[in-house]
Design a protein around this motif. Structure first.
Motif, PDB file in Angstrom:
ATOM      1  N   ARG A   2      34.914  -0.480  11.284  1.00  0.00           N
ATOM      2  CA  ARG A   2      36.158  -1.025  10.561  1.00  0.00           C
ATOM      3  C   ARG A   2      35.652  -1.734   9.182  1.00  0.00           C
ATOM      4  NH1 ARG A   2      40.343  -4.648  10.543  1.00  0.00           N
ATOM      5  NH2 ARG A   2      39.241  -6.429  11.440  1.00  0.00           N
TER       6      ARG A   2
ATOM      7  N   THR B 170      41.063  -2.547  15.813  1.00  0.00           N
ATOM      8  CA  THR B 170      41.503  -1.877  14.748  1.00  0.00           C
ATOM      9  C   THR B 170      42.632  -1.904  14.027  1.00  0.00           C
ATOM     10  OG1 THR B 170      42.177  -0.145  16.289  1.00  0.00           O
ATOM     11  CG2 THR B 170      39.843   0.046  15.498  1.00  0.00           C
TER      12      THR B 170
ATOM     13  N   ALA C 190      40.946  -4.264   6.146  1.00  0.00           N
ATOM     14  CA  ALA C 190      39.969  -4.867   6.624  1.00  0.00           C
ATOM     15  C   ALA C 190      39.492  -6.379   6.227  1.00  0.00           C
ATOM     16  CB  ALA C 190      38.568  -4.149   6.582  1.00  0.00           C
TER      17      ALA C 190
END
Ligand code: GDP
Length: 259
Positions: free
Chosen positions: A146, A105, A154
């Motif tokens: 994500r 993440t 991203a």
């Protein structure tokens, strides 16, 4: 472009990860420590270990040509320079898993994820298979979230290599079977988890989105790893073995293609 030594220096000096990095995940016992040692050694005697215990600086050995070099001539001297990257090791132990998932993440120059599995510990109905599928499901779901929430950080595409390790053992499943076994197991998991969520009402009113925790294609009966492509997550499965007469060529090539 910044010279490589400066890159490395900046990384060391500031603690910022500027080298491309590959995250190594997988259940404990799958061979992560062994692979890390092998990759770090590579074919280069002068590799250094970084200060951080989980980031190991690796270099792609001569012969495994990085993707960006594909069109260079074999005789081009730049092929002899090692492509450097960081391999981020992560504890496979259940309780420590969140550290591994945090890296997904909050990635720094993350180019791909290697998910190492023990192909000799994946018989149908085996606890090893269930646990491996469980971990893989969580990793893929996190990546899916994500990639689909449009976060500015991203990347456009994320690559996942399921590295089916321990192919030297005669009990090891071939890569194609590792793939189908994981797909079948995740299919079961997906159903039981969504049922669990419905029963507990966890997703009710969760900003109107009740599909957040479903991995892969909505409404599909069977989970296939190819369903991840819809989220720009490219999953490949390739076999190899780390110990004994090591055979990690396919994995090296996969890494090279990402650098
Ligand atoms: P980790 O818990 O994921 O870090 O796994 P380790 O690297 O500690 O490996 C677990 C065990 O599997 C060790 O006994 C390794 O020697 C063994 N192992 C790792 N890779 C291979 C392999 O390719 N073939 C075989 N036969 N054993 C392996």
């Amino acid at each position: 472009t910044i010279p490589l030594f400066l890159h490395t220096f900046i990384f060391r000096a500031s603690g910022l990860v500027s080298l491309p990095s590959i995250l190594l995940l997988g259940p404990s016992g799958s061979g992560k420590t062994s692979l890390l040692t092998l990759f770090e050694r590579g074919a280069n005697a002068s590799t250094h270990t970084s200060q951080s215990p989980i980031a190991v600086e690796c270099s792609l050995p001569v012969g495994a040509i990085a993707g960006t070099d594909k069109y260079r001539s074999i005789n081009d001297p730049t092929n002899l320079t090692h492509k450097k990257f960081l391999l981020l090791d992560t504890p496979g132990h259940g309780k420590l898993r969140h550290h591994a998932l945090e890296t997904i993440t909050n990635p720094q120059n993350l180019k791909g994820v290697i998910f190492l599995v023990d192909a000799a510990n994946m018989a149908t109905g085996d606890e090893g298979l269930r646990q491996t599928a469980d971990y893989l499901h969580d990793v893929l779901l996190l990546l899916q979230k994500r990639m689909s929430n449009g976060a500015s950080k991203a990347p456009k595409e994320m690559a996942v290599l399921i590295a089916a390790n321990k192919m030297d053992l005669f009990t090891a499943l071939p890569a194609a079977l590792v793939k189908s076994s994981l797909e079948t197991e995740i299919t079961k998991l997906r159903v039981s988890r969504s049922k669990g969520l419905l029963d507990s009402g966890v997703n009710m009113g969760d900003d109107g989105e009740d599909n957040d925790d479903w991995l892969g294609e909505m409404g599909s009966k069977d989970f296939k790893l190819s369903q991840m492509e819809e989220f720009n997550i490219m999953v490949e499965v390739a076999g190899g073995n780390v110990t004994g007469n090591a055979n990690v060529e396919k994995w090296w090539k996969w890494v090279g293609d990402r650098l």
